[in-house]
Design a protein around this motif. Sequence first.
Motif, PDB file in Angstrom:
ATOM      1  N   ALA A 250      -7.086 -29.442  46.018  1.00 55.39           N
ATOM      2  CA  ALA A 250      -6.698 -29.812  46.190  1.00 55.39           C
ATOM      3  C   ALA A 250      -6.850 -31.933  46.019  1.00 55.39           C
ATOM      4  CB  ALA A 250      -6.784 -30.381  47.927  1.00 55.39           C
ATOM      5  N   LEU A 251      -8.453 -31.816  45.727  1.00 55.78           N
ATOM      6  CA  LEU A 251      -8.501 -33.015  45.096  1.00 55.78           C
ATOM      7  C   LEU A 251      -8.101 -33.432  43.795  1.00 55.78           C
ATOM      8  CD1 LEU A 251     -10.859 -36.383  45.294  1.00 55.78           C
ATOM      9  CD2 LEU A 251     -12.220 -34.628  44.649  1.00 55.78           C
ATOM     10  N   LEU A 252      -8.017 -32.868  42.828  1.00 54.89           N
ATOM     11  CA  LEU A 252      -7.865 -33.013  41.381  1.00 54.89           C
ATOM     12  C   LEU A 252      -5.937 -32.878  41.663  1.00 54.89           C
ATOM     13  CD1 LEU A 252      -9.908 -30.460  39.484  1.00 54.89           C
ATOM     14  CD2 LEU A 252      -9.789 -32.818  39.740  1.00 54.89           C
ATOM     15  N   ARG A 253      -5.765 -32.123  42.921  1.00 51.75           N
ATOM     16  CA  ARG A 253      -3.813 -32.128  42.197  1.00 51.75           C
ATOM     17  C   ARG A 253      -3.448 -33.704  43.177  1.00 51.75           C
ATOM     18  NH1 ARG A 253      -1.454 -27.384  41.140  1.00 51.75           N
ATOM     19  NH2 ARG A 253       0.843 -27.872  42.226  1.00 51.75           N
ATOM     20  N   ASP A 254      -4.197 -34.562  44.061  1.00 56.63           N
ATOM     21  CA  ASP A 254      -3.953 -35.524  44.528  1.00 56.63           C
ATOM     22  C   ASP A 254      -3.367 -36.715  43.724  1.00 56.63           C
ATOM     23  OD1 ASP A 254      -5.975 -38.764  44.563  1.00 56.63           O
ATOM     24  OD2 ASP A 254      -3.342 -38.154  45.753  1.00 56.63           O
TER      25      ASP A 254
ATOM     26  N   ASP B  10      -6.848 -42.314  36.656  1.00 56.41           N
ATOM     27  CA  ASP B  10      -7.906 -42.039  36.618  1.00 56.41           C
ATOM     28  C   ASP B  10      -8.646 -41.024  37.400  1.00 56.41           C
ATOM     29  OD1 ASP B  10      -7.656 -43.644  34.107  1.00 56.41           O
ATOM     30  OD2 ASP B  10      -7.436 -45.154  35.319  1.00 56.41           O
ATOM     31  N   ARG B  11      -8.157 -40.402  38.331  1.00 60.01           N
ATOM     32  CA  ARG B  11      -9.385 -39.397  39.140  1.00 60.01           C
ATOM     33  C   ARG B  11      -9.701 -38.271  38.428  1.00 60.01           C
ATOM     34  NH1 ARG B  11      -3.777 -38.033  38.335  1.00 60.01           N
ATOM     35  NH2 ARG B  11      -3.336 -35.933  38.289  1.00 60.01           N
ATOM     36  N   PHE B  12      -9.372 -37.970  37.583  1.00 61.50           N
ATOM     37  CA  PHE B  12     -10.514 -36.881  36.664  1.00 61.50           C
ATOM     38  C   PHE B  12     -11.656 -37.683  35.845  1.00 61.50           C
ATOM     39  CE2 PHE B  12      -5.771 -35.288  36.429  1.00 61.50           C
ATOM     40  CZ  PHE B  12      -6.311 -34.149  37.004  1.00 61.50           C
TER      41      PHE B  12
ATOM     42  N   THR C  76     -15.233 -36.533  36.019  1.00 61.63           N
ATOM     43  CA  THR C  76     -15.073 -35.652  36.040  1.00 61.63           C
ATOM     44  C   THR C  76     -15.386 -34.749  34.506  1.00 61.63           C
ATOM     45  OG1 THR C  76     -13.737 -35.286  37.904  1.00 61.63           O
ATOM     46  CG2 THR C  76     -14.198 -32.507  36.740  1.00 61.63           C
ATOM     47  N   SER C  77     -16.492 -33.388  34.190  1.00 67.02           N
ATOM     48  CA  SER C  77     -17.137 -33.252  33.225  1.00 67.02           C
ATOM     49  C   SER C  77     -15.708 -31.983  32.660  1.00 67.02           C
ATOM     50  CB  SER C  77     -17.947 -31.779  32.882  1.00 67.02           C
ATOM     51  OG  SER C  77     -17.340 -31.287  33.884  1.00 67.02           O
TER      52      SER C  77
ATOM     53  N   CYS D 111      -9.715 -37.340  31.374  1.00 66.91           N
ATOM     54  CA  CYS D 111     -11.364 -36.997  31.732  1.00 66.91           C
ATOM     55  C   CYS D 111     -12.059 -38.442  30.894  1.00 66.91           C
ATOM     56  CB  CYS D 111     -12.797 -36.351  30.796  1.00 66.91           C
ATOM     57  SG  CYS D 111     -12.554 -34.712  31.272  1.00 66.91           S
ATOM     58  N   ARG D 112     -11.042 -38.500  30.235  1.00 70.69           N
ATOM     59  CA  ARG D 112     -11.300 -40.711  29.968  1.00 70.69           C
ATOM     60  C   ARG D 112     -10.267 -41.312  30.462  1.00 70.69           C
ATOM     61  NH1 ARG D 112     -13.212 -41.957  24.962  1.00 70.69           N
ATOM     62  NH2 ARG D 112     -12.696 -43.213  24.550  1.00 70.69           N
TER      63      ARG D 112
END
Length: 383
Positions: free
Chosen positions: A14-18, A23-25, A28-29, A80-81
């Motif tokens: 859910a966090l990543l699908r927000d 820039d939500r990623f 994150t690696s 990621c950037r």
Amino acid sequence: MSETQTDRIPPAPALLRDTGGRDRFVGTSPKDVLHAVFGFPDFRSLQGQAVACVMKGRDALVLMPTGGGKSICYQVPALCRPGMGLVISPLIALMDDQVAGLRQVGINAAALHSELEGDEAAKIRSDLAAGRVDLLYVSPERLLSPGTLERLTRQPVSIIAIDEAHCISAWGHEFRPEYRALASLPKHFPNVPRIALTATADERTREDILTALDMPDAEVLVSSFHRSNLNIAALPKASEMRQLTSVLERHRDEACIVYCGSRARTERIAAALRDKGWTALAFHAGLSPIEKRAALLRFRSGEPIVIVATVAFGMGIDRPDVRAVIHLDMPGSPEAYYQQIGRAGRDGLPSETVLLYGGEDMARARYWLDQSSVSPKQCSRAR
């Protein structure tokens, strides 16, 4: 989405699908994004090296075979950037395929091209202004138009990907001359890493790509191009229609692609196949946008179908179960041939490619060379 890495896509957390911000990623690696968003446990082949290069802010030229997962090389670092990923792509079908796959896994992707309805284009412009687009796909013509370029230079951009980068080469730039103007990108997007990707380019073409894009310090990553699941055959033309139907009969309830050298020929061959009981559609650049979209939707649906096409059909067409690719006319170059047979067997299962050749192919090739605007030196090498 990456080409053959599409078998199982688990729901992203859910966090990543927000959908709140692009820039939500960030932070994150890349490997975590690969797993959580795309559903793959690890990078394969040269993907990890390409991603690491771009994450460091360096330029890269990546050569991987069709089905090798080139898209992951730019999609992951674009997320990621900080900023929006900008992907320069030559064909509308390619852009739409990529956007549909990314939206399926919760990524806010969009494509700007000439076949958008007015309200669709307005929605994308609104999303861009609000910072809601993770990856934007755009043709070189649209990107370099004054309005679009001005709008995008106001956006933070994470990465610039030049897909199907062989189109930029002097040895094939008549297909997409606007690619030659992409050397100006660093002026408009300073300090943004670029990654150029293609499934085929010999050493001469690689050098030309790097020169044309002004990427002298790019890391060049070249994967193996051997695909053991493809049976490759070349046969002299005898009875063309009989030879064609013989191959298709082995794949009666499967998807196949037949390449022809002209629009009129695709229409004739498709009609002849329909008369013999095959579900066959012609595809070429002369079709209306509605006709093209309808043909692509049928092809993507998974139905057993034969697409009889010019080179307008191919790049970015992500159907893994094409069991045969047949050439009734000689392709324009070894690179074009490799691109086109690469549509077969992207799921790794046995598939066949057949090239039928005859004396008229040589005459046709000489004619096109005579009509070409390339230099006499290049023509002499091609001959």
